[in-house]
Scaffold this motif. Structure first.
Motif, PDB file in Angstrom:
ATOM      1  N   ASP A 139       0.945  -1.251   0.039  1.00 10.28           N
ATOM      2  CA  ASP A 139       0.026   0.079  -0.121  1.00 10.28           C
ATOM      3  C   ASP A 139       0.877   1.207  -0.066  1.00 10.28           C
ATOM      4  O   ASP A 139       0.334   2.364  -0.636  1.00 10.28           O
ATOM      5  N   VAL A 140       2.246   1.301   0.648  1.00 12.07           N
ATOM      6  CA  VAL A 140       2.674   2.547   1.053  1.00 12.07           C
ATOM      7  C   VAL A 140       3.536   2.322  -0.499  1.00 12.07           C
ATOM      8  O   VAL A 140       3.754   3.887  -0.783  1.00 12.07           O
ATOM      9  N   ASN A 141       3.985   1.702  -0.924  1.00 11.24           N
ATOM     10  CA  ASN A 141       4.508   1.645  -2.391  1.00 11.24           C
ATOM     11  C   ASN A 141       3.700   2.231  -3.397  1.00 11.24           C
ATOM     12  O   ASN A 141       4.112   3.129  -4.382  1.00 11.24           O
ATOM     13  N   ASP A 142       2.411   1.797  -3.166  1.00  9.25           N
ATOM     14  CA  ASP A 142       1.286   2.261  -4.411  1.00  9.25           C
ATOM     15  C   ASP A 142       1.012   3.872  -4.117  1.00  9.25           C
ATOM     16  O   ASP A 142       0.807   4.556  -4.947  1.00  9.25           O
ATOM     17  N   ASP A 143       0.992   4.273  -2.672  1.00 14.40           N
ATOM     18  CA  ASP A 143       0.815   5.934  -2.541  1.00 14.40           C
ATOM     19  C   ASP A 143       1.571   6.201  -1.406  1.00 14.40           C
ATOM     20  O   ASP A 143       1.465   6.093  -0.100  1.00 14.40           O
ATOM     21  N   PRO A 144       2.890   7.089  -1.799  1.00 10.03           N
ATOM     22  CA  PRO A 144       3.761   7.262  -0.703  1.00 10.03           C
ATOM     23  C   PRO A 144       3.393   8.175   0.392  1.00 10.03           C
ATOM     24  O   PRO A 144       3.877   8.401   1.318  1.00 10.03           O
ATOM     25  N   ASP A 145       2.101   9.127  -0.210  1.00 12.38           N
ATOM     26  CA  ASP A 145       1.587  10.036   0.944  1.00 12.38           C
ATOM     27  C   ASP A 145       0.751   9.375   1.953  1.00 12.38           C
ATOM     28  O   ASP A 145      -0.185  10.173   2.857  1.00 12.38           O
ATOM     29  N   LEU A 146       0.617   8.075   1.828  1.00 10.48           N
ATOM     30  CA  LEU A 146      -0.487   7.327   2.889  1.00 10.48           C
ATOM     31  C   LEU A 146       0.140   7.296   4.291  1.00 10.48           C
ATOM     32  O   LEU A 146       1.479   7.140   4.602  1.00 10.48           O
TER      33      LEU A 146
END
Length: 194
Positions: A139-146
């Motif tokens: 999930d973090v790799n898909d959306d770095p601002d998460l």
């Protein structure tokens, strides 16, 4: 025994007792006999004694370390690893000293405290934590601002936690040291993972 034989050799070669003590100290270091014992054995060999072994002693032989008592102690301690020597001695009907000798000399057991580890997880729990961590990483790799909130369980005690000494138990030489989960409270934390 070796030191007694050396003392006997020195007596036969007419080496002074003080020199004998010095030579033994150089040869044996910290394990040398005490000065009193060196002088005692020197005098015995000087007076004509030939045997370096201890003379047989009169008195009662130990009857507490019989095979039956050893088996009884072993059975009791394997059923309850946290039992004390005093309790075992009372159950078997032998003295504390005899019971301690059976534990340490015959069974080779020692009392150890549990090794503290962060968590005691079984195989399924470890796999579940790995899969959750992998999902979060994806999930973090898909959306770095998460933003990811992590937390851990809080321990609430309805009893007094055992001390390290209270949780100690008997262990045989080949057995691994027992483990105990470290029980500390942790707080909910907010982290930004980039």
């Amino acid at each position: 025994m070796d030191q007694r034989i050396c003392i006997k050799f020195c007596v036969k070669n007419k080496i002074k007792c003080s020199e004998t003590l010095e030579m033994l100290t150089v040869a044996y270091g910290e394990t040398v006999l005490s000065k009193k014992n060196v002088y005692k054995w020197y005098k015995l060999f000087q007076d004509g004694r030939e045997d370096a072994n201890d003379e047989p002693r009169s008195g009662r032989q130990s009857t507490s370390t019989t095979d039956e008592n050893v088996q009884a102690v072993k059975k009791i301690v394997l059923e309850n690893r946290r039992i004390t020597i005093r309790e075992v001695a009372e159950d078997v009907g032998i003295s504390l000293v005899s019971c301690h000798k059976i534990f340490s000399n015959v069974l080779g057991m020692s009392r150890v405290s549990a090794k503290f580890v962060p968590k005691l997880l079984n195989f399924d729990q470890k796999n579940r934590r790995m899969s959750i961590a992998q999902e979060l990483l994806d999930d973090v790799n898909d959306d770095p601002d998460l933003l990811i909130y992590t937390g851990d369980e809080s321990w609430v005690y309805g009893y007094d936690v055992e001390t390290k000494t209270q949780s100690s138990q008997w262990k045989s030489p080949g057995e691994p040291r027992p483990k105990k989960a470290r029980q500390v409270r942790s707080i909910l934390t907010k982290r930004t993972v980039a």
